[in-house]
Design a protein around this motif. Structure first.
Motif, PDB file in Angstrom:
ATOM      1  N   ALA A   8      32.351  31.511  17.630  1.00 54.48           N
ATOM      2  CA  ALA A   8      33.172  31.812  16.464  1.00 54.48           C
ATOM      3  C   ALA A   8      34.634  31.746  16.881  1.00 54.48           C
ATOM      4  CB  ALA A   8      32.835  33.194  15.906  1.00 54.48           C
ATOM      5  N   ILE A   9      35.493  31.435  15.923  1.00 52.80           N
ATOM      6  CA  ILE A   9      36.928  31.348  16.181  1.00 52.80           C
ATOM      7  C   ILE A   9      37.655  32.288  15.236  1.00 52.80           C
ATOM      8  CG2 ILE A   9      38.952  29.831  16.238  1.00 52.80           C
ATOM      9  CD1 ILE A   9      37.017  27.473  16.613  1.00 52.80           C
ATOM     10  N   ASN A  10      38.537  33.110  15.783  1.00 53.01           N
ATOM     11  CA  ASN A  10      39.288  34.061  14.968  1.00 53.01           C
ATOM     12  C   ASN A  10      40.693  34.227  15.537  1.00 53.01           C
ATOM     13  OD1 ASN A  10      39.876  36.017  13.018  1.00 53.01           O
ATOM     14  ND2 ASN A  10      39.113  37.688  14.300  1.00 53.01           N
ATOM     15  N   ASN A  11      41.679  33.777  14.778  1.00 53.71           N
ATOM     16  CA  ASN A  11      43.088  33.929  15.175  1.00 53.71           C
ATOM     17  C   ASN A  11      43.371  33.404  16.576  1.00 53.71           C
ATOM     18  OD1 ASN A  11      43.795  35.186  12.705  1.00 53.71           O
ATOM     19  ND2 ASN A  11      43.088  37.164  13.466  1.00 53.71           N
ATOM     20  N   GLY A  12      42.872  32.231  16.874  1.00 54.62           N
ATOM     21  CA  GLY A  12      43.157  31.587  18.150  1.00 54.62           C
ATOM     22  C   GLY A  12      42.234  31.977  19.281  1.00 54.62           C
ATOM     23  N   VAL A  13      41.332  32.914  19.041  1.00 56.13           N
ATOM     24  CA  VAL A  13      40.393  33.367  20.073  1.00 56.13           C
ATOM     25  C   VAL A  13      39.012  32.803  19.757  1.00 56.13           C
ATOM     26  CG1 VAL A  13      39.327  35.338  21.224  1.00 56.13           C
ATOM     27  CG2 VAL A  13      41.705  35.486  20.424  1.00 56.13           C
ATOM     28  N   GLY A  14      38.476  32.004  20.668  1.00 57.46           N
ATOM     29  CA  GLY A  14      37.118  31.491  20.519  1.00 57.46           C
ATOM     30  C   GLY A  14      36.157  32.366  21.304  1.00 57.46           C
ATOM     31  N   THR A  15      35.120  32.856  20.658  1.00 54.82           N
ATOM     32  CA  THR A  15      34.146  33.734  21.312  1.00 54.82           C
ATOM     33  C   THR A  15      32.786  33.053  21.372  1.00 54.82           C
ATOM     34  OG1 THR A  15      35.289  35.716  20.510  1.00 54.82           O
ATOM     35  CG2 THR A  15      33.016  35.984  21.264  1.00 54.82           C
ATOM     36  N   GLN A  37      28.957  24.514  24.045  1.00 58.56           N
ATOM     37  CA  GLN A  37      29.890  25.390  23.335  1.00 58.56           C
ATOM     38  C   GLN A  37      31.200  25.557  24.106  1.00 58.56           C
ATOM     39  OE1 GLN A  37      29.734  26.613  20.308  1.00 58.56           O
ATOM     40  NE2 GLN A  37      27.701  25.785  19.908  1.00 58.56           N
ATOM     41  N   ILE A  38      31.121  25.667  25.417  1.00 57.85           N
ATOM     42  CA  ILE A  38      32.335  25.773  26.232  1.00 57.85           C
ATOM     43  C   ILE A  38      33.185  24.522  26.072  1.00 57.85           C
ATOM     44  CG2 ILE A  38      33.213  25.893  28.603  1.00 57.85           C
ATOM     45  CD1 ILE A  38      30.673  27.566  29.250  1.00 57.85           C
ATOM     46  N   GLN A  39      32.554  23.370  26.116  1.00 56.03           N
ATOM     47  CA  GLN A  39      33.274  22.114  25.950  1.00 56.03           C
ATOM     48  C   GLN A  39      33.864  21.993  24.553  1.00 56.03           C
ATOM     49  OE1 GLN A  39      30.056  19.478  27.019  1.00 56.03           O
ATOM     50  NE2 GLN A  39      30.714  19.322  29.153  1.00 56.03           N
ATOM     51  N   SER A  40      33.102  22.401  23.542  1.00 51.70           N
ATOM     52  CA  SER A  40      33.554  22.294  22.159  1.00 51.70           C
ATOM     53  C   SER A  40      34.780  23.155  21.901  1.00 51.70           C
ATOM     54  CB  SER A  40      32.420  22.692  21.207  1.00 51.70           C
ATOM     55  OG  SER A  40      32.846  22.653  19.864  1.00 51.70           O
ATOM     56  N   LEU A  41      34.728  24.419  22.314  1.00 51.03           N
ATOM     57  CA  LEU A  41      35.880  25.298  22.091  1.00 51.03           C
ATOM     58  C   LEU A  41      37.065  24.882  22.950  1.00 51.03           C
ATOM     59  CD1 LEU A  41      34.444  28.911  21.707  1.00 51.03           C
ATOM     60  CD2 LEU A  41      34.932  27.208  19.962  1.00 51.03           C
ATOM     61  N   GLY A  42      36.785  24.358  24.115  1.00 49.16           N
ATOM     62  CA  GLY A  42      37.861  23.902  24.988  1.00 49.16           C
ATOM     63  C   GLY A  42      38.645  22.755  24.385  1.00 49.16           C
ATOM     64  N   ASN A  43      37.986  21.956  23.558  1.00 50.88           N
ATOM     65  CA  ASN A  43      38.632  20.797  22.934  1.00 50.88           C
ATOM     66  C   ASN A  43      39.128  21.078  21.522  1.00 50.88           C
ATOM     67  OD1 ASN A  43      38.173  19.076  25.164  1.00 50.88           O
ATOM     68  ND2 ASN A  43      36.080  18.694  24.486  1.00 50.88           N
ATOM     69  N   ASP A  44      38.976  22.313  21.062  1.00 46.56           N
ATOM     70  CA  ASP A  44      39.362  22.674  19.692  1.00 46.56           C
ATOM     71  C   ASP A  44      40.804  23.194  19.684  1.00 46.56           C
ATOM     72  OD1 ASP A  44      39.636  23.848  17.130  1.00 46.56           O
ATOM     73  OD2 ASP A  44      37.475  24.158  17.020  1.00 46.56           O
ATOM     74  N   ASP A  45      41.663  22.537  18.926  1.00 45.49           N
ATOM     75  CA  ASP A  45      43.073  22.927  18.868  1.00 45.49           C
ATOM     76  C   ASP A  45      43.275  24.293  18.219  1.00 45.49           C
ATOM     77  OD1 ASP A  45      43.830  20.575  20.086  1.00 45.49           O
ATOM     78  OD2 ASP A  45      44.236  19.521  18.207  1.00 45.49           O
ATOM     79  N   ALA A  46      42.274  24.792  17.510  1.00 50.04           N
ATOM     80  CA  ALA A  46      42.379  26.109  16.882  1.00 50.04           C
ATOM     81  C   ALA A  46      42.130  27.241  17.876  1.00 50.04           C
ATOM     82  CB  ALA A  46      41.391  26.217  15.726  1.00 50.04           C
ATOM     83  N   VAL A  47      41.722  26.882  19.095  1.00 48.51           N
ATOM     84  CA  VAL A  47      41.389  27.881  20.117  1.00 48.51           C
ATOM     85  C   VAL A  47      42.447  27.872  21.216  1.00 48.51           C
ATOM     86  CG1 VAL A  47      39.707  28.549  21.881  1.00 48.51           C
ATOM     87  CG2 VAL A  47      38.925  27.667  19.668  1.00 48.51           C
ATOM     88  N   ASN A  48      42.984  29.040  21.532  1.00 46.92           N
ATOM     89  CA  ASN A  48      43.935  29.171  22.640  1.00 46.92           C
ATOM     90  C   ASN A  48      43.334  29.856  23.854  1.00 46.92           C
ATOM     91  OD1 ASN A  48      45.981  27.908  21.258  1.00 46.92           O
ATOM     92  ND2 ASN A  48      47.042  29.783  20.653  1.00 46.92           N
ATOM     93  N   ARG A  93      35.185  25.317  34.570  1.00 48.44           N
ATOM     94  CA  ARG A  93      36.260  24.863  35.452  1.00 48.44           C
ATOM     95  C   ARG A  93      37.160  23.849  34.763  1.00 48.44           C
ATOM     96  NH1 ARG A  93      36.684  20.351  38.753  1.00 48.44           N
ATOM     97  NH2 ARG A  93      34.546  19.701  38.291  1.00 48.44           N
ATOM     98  N   LYS A  94      36.571  22.926  34.040  1.00 44.74           N
ATOM     99  CA  LYS A  94      37.326  21.834  33.427  1.00 44.74           C
ATOM    100  C   LYS A  94      37.971  22.212  32.094  1.00 44.74           C
ATOM    101  CE  LYS A  94      34.330  18.178  35.267  1.00 44.74           C
ATOM    102  NZ  LYS A  94      33.382  17.109  34.873  1.00 44.74           N
ATOM    103  N   SER A  95      37.511  23.287  31.483  1.00 45.64           N
ATOM    104  CA  SER A  95      38.049  23.660  30.179  1.00 45.64           C
ATOM    105  C   SER A  95      39.563  23.843  30.253  1.00 45.64           C
ATOM    106  CB  SER A  95      37.414  24.961  29.685  1.00 45.64           C
ATOM    107  OG  SER A  95      38.025  25.381  28.477  1.00 45.64           O
ATOM    108  N   PRO A  96      40.306  23.261  29.312  1.00 44.64           N
ATOM    109  CA  PRO A  96      41.767  23.447  29.321  1.00 44.64           C
ATOM    110  C   PRO A  96      42.187  24.834  28.846  1.00 44.64           C
ATOM    111  CG  PRO A  96      41.105  22.139  27.426  1.00 44.64           C
ATOM    112  CD  PRO A  96      39.873  22.335  28.249  1.00 44.64           C
ATOM    113  N   LYS A  97      41.230  25.633  28.379  1.00 42.38           N
ATOM    114  CA  LYS A  97      41.521  26.985  27.895  1.00 42.38           C
ATOM    115  C   LYS A  97      41.127  28.024  28.929  1.00 42.38           C
ATOM    116  CE  LYS A  97      42.453  24.665  24.241  1.00 42.38           C
ATOM    117  NZ  LYS A  97      41.644  24.606  23.017  1.00 42.38           N
ATOM    118  N   LEU A  98      41.930  29.073  29.044  1.00 45.54           N
ATOM    119  CA  LEU A  98      41.570  30.192  29.907  1.00 45.54           C
ATOM    120  C   LEU A  98      40.326  30.868  29.349  1.00 45.54           C
ATOM    121  CD1 LEU A  98      45.100  31.767  30.537  1.00 45.54           C
ATOM    122  CD2 LEU A  98      43.739  30.409  32.132  1.00 45.54           C
ATOM    123  N   ILE A  99      39.410  31.242  30.255  1.00 44.56           N
ATOM    124  CA  ILE A  99      38.149  31.850  29.849  1.00 44.56           C
ATOM    125  C   ILE A  99      38.074  33.277  30.383  1.00 44.56           C
ATOM    126  CG2 ILE A  99      35.636  31.752  30.030  1.00 44.56           C
ATOM    127  CD1 ILE A  99      35.858  28.725  30.253  1.00 44.56           C
TER     128      ILE A  99
END
Length: 250
Positions: A8-15, A37-48, A93-99
């Protein structure tokens, strides 16, 4: 409840939330969904920033599915099975988003690997850890690069050699696996929400570059973890492991 992996995505946070009725253990299908799911959220511009969590209050992740482990009959199946956690770790490791990992309970085997592959890990005092692989004749080969990178060779070997021992959350924090440890899940969740909200407002490019430098010198992990999966895939067919698994099942 049936096993699931949801996001789920809420205010820039993907859970991302995962669950399995057998102690949040991870069969291959579950690991594939988690990787996706990790790859999907990592590539989603709505997720920081990404928060990775499991359901329940006793076990974060019991590692690989024992039921599936005992069904392996050939090397290719064994390698594919152990590649499941390799794919999750590489996706993290490859996700551009901090986890951020939320470890509310016990982590065993691959569960320790997930906690180690996160960029920042919260835990409760119930979040004991164990690397039990040697007890069934294999080793923590696939997760070792992530765990050793986080806690160092000495602590990794202590965990691996004392394969039947549970180590406390405080020990894990002292070694660097956990960034913060809380007495209750509620207190931990408040801290996670606070940090995730702050990160959701930061410059995404700055966070991407921060993660990039934090994971320098790991570009070879695709090949390395595949080799490690092959090690376990071979060992799981050995007489020692087959007998150990049968004894454990009985």
């Amino acid at each position: 409840m049936e096993a699931f992996v949801t996001s789920a995505i809420n205010n820039g946070v993907g859970t991302i939330t995962f669950f399995h009725p057998q102690g949040n253990s991870m069969p291959s299908a579950q690991l594939a969904k988690l990787t996706e799911q990790i790859q999907s959220l990592g590539n989603d511009d709505a997720v920081n920033v990404i928060v990775l969590k499991s359901e329940g209050d006793r076990t974060f992740c019991a590692g690989a599915s024992f039921e599936e482990l005992t069904s392996i009959k050939d090397f290719e199946a064994g390698k594919a099975f152990f590649s499941g956690f390799a794919n999750v770790i590489n996706a993290m490791r490859k996700s551009p988003k901090l986890i951020i990992a939320r470890v509310q309970g016990r982590a065993v085997g691959g569960g320790v690997g997930i906690a180690a592959a996160a960029d920042y890990t919260f835990a409760t005092t119930a979040a004991q850890i164990k690397l039990s692989e040697l007890t069934i004749g294999i080793g923590p080969f696939v997760i070792s690069p992530a765990v050793e990178r986080k806690i160092g060779t000495s602590a990794f070997m202590e965990l691996s050699v004392n394969a039947s021992e549970l180590y406390t959350a405080q020990w894990a924090q002292q070694k660097g696996l956990y960034a913060q440890v809380f007495d209750s899940i509620a207190d931990m969740d408040t801290a996670i929400e606070t940090l995730a909200h702050k990160l959701s407002l930061y410059n995404p490019e700055a966070m991407r570059l921060l993660k990039q430098i934090a994971w320098e010198n790991t570009q070879h992990w695709d090949t390395l973890l595949a080799e490690r999966a092959a090690m376990s895939g071979k060992l799981v067919l050995s007489d020692f492991t087959v007998n150990a698994l049968e004894a454990f099942r009985k």
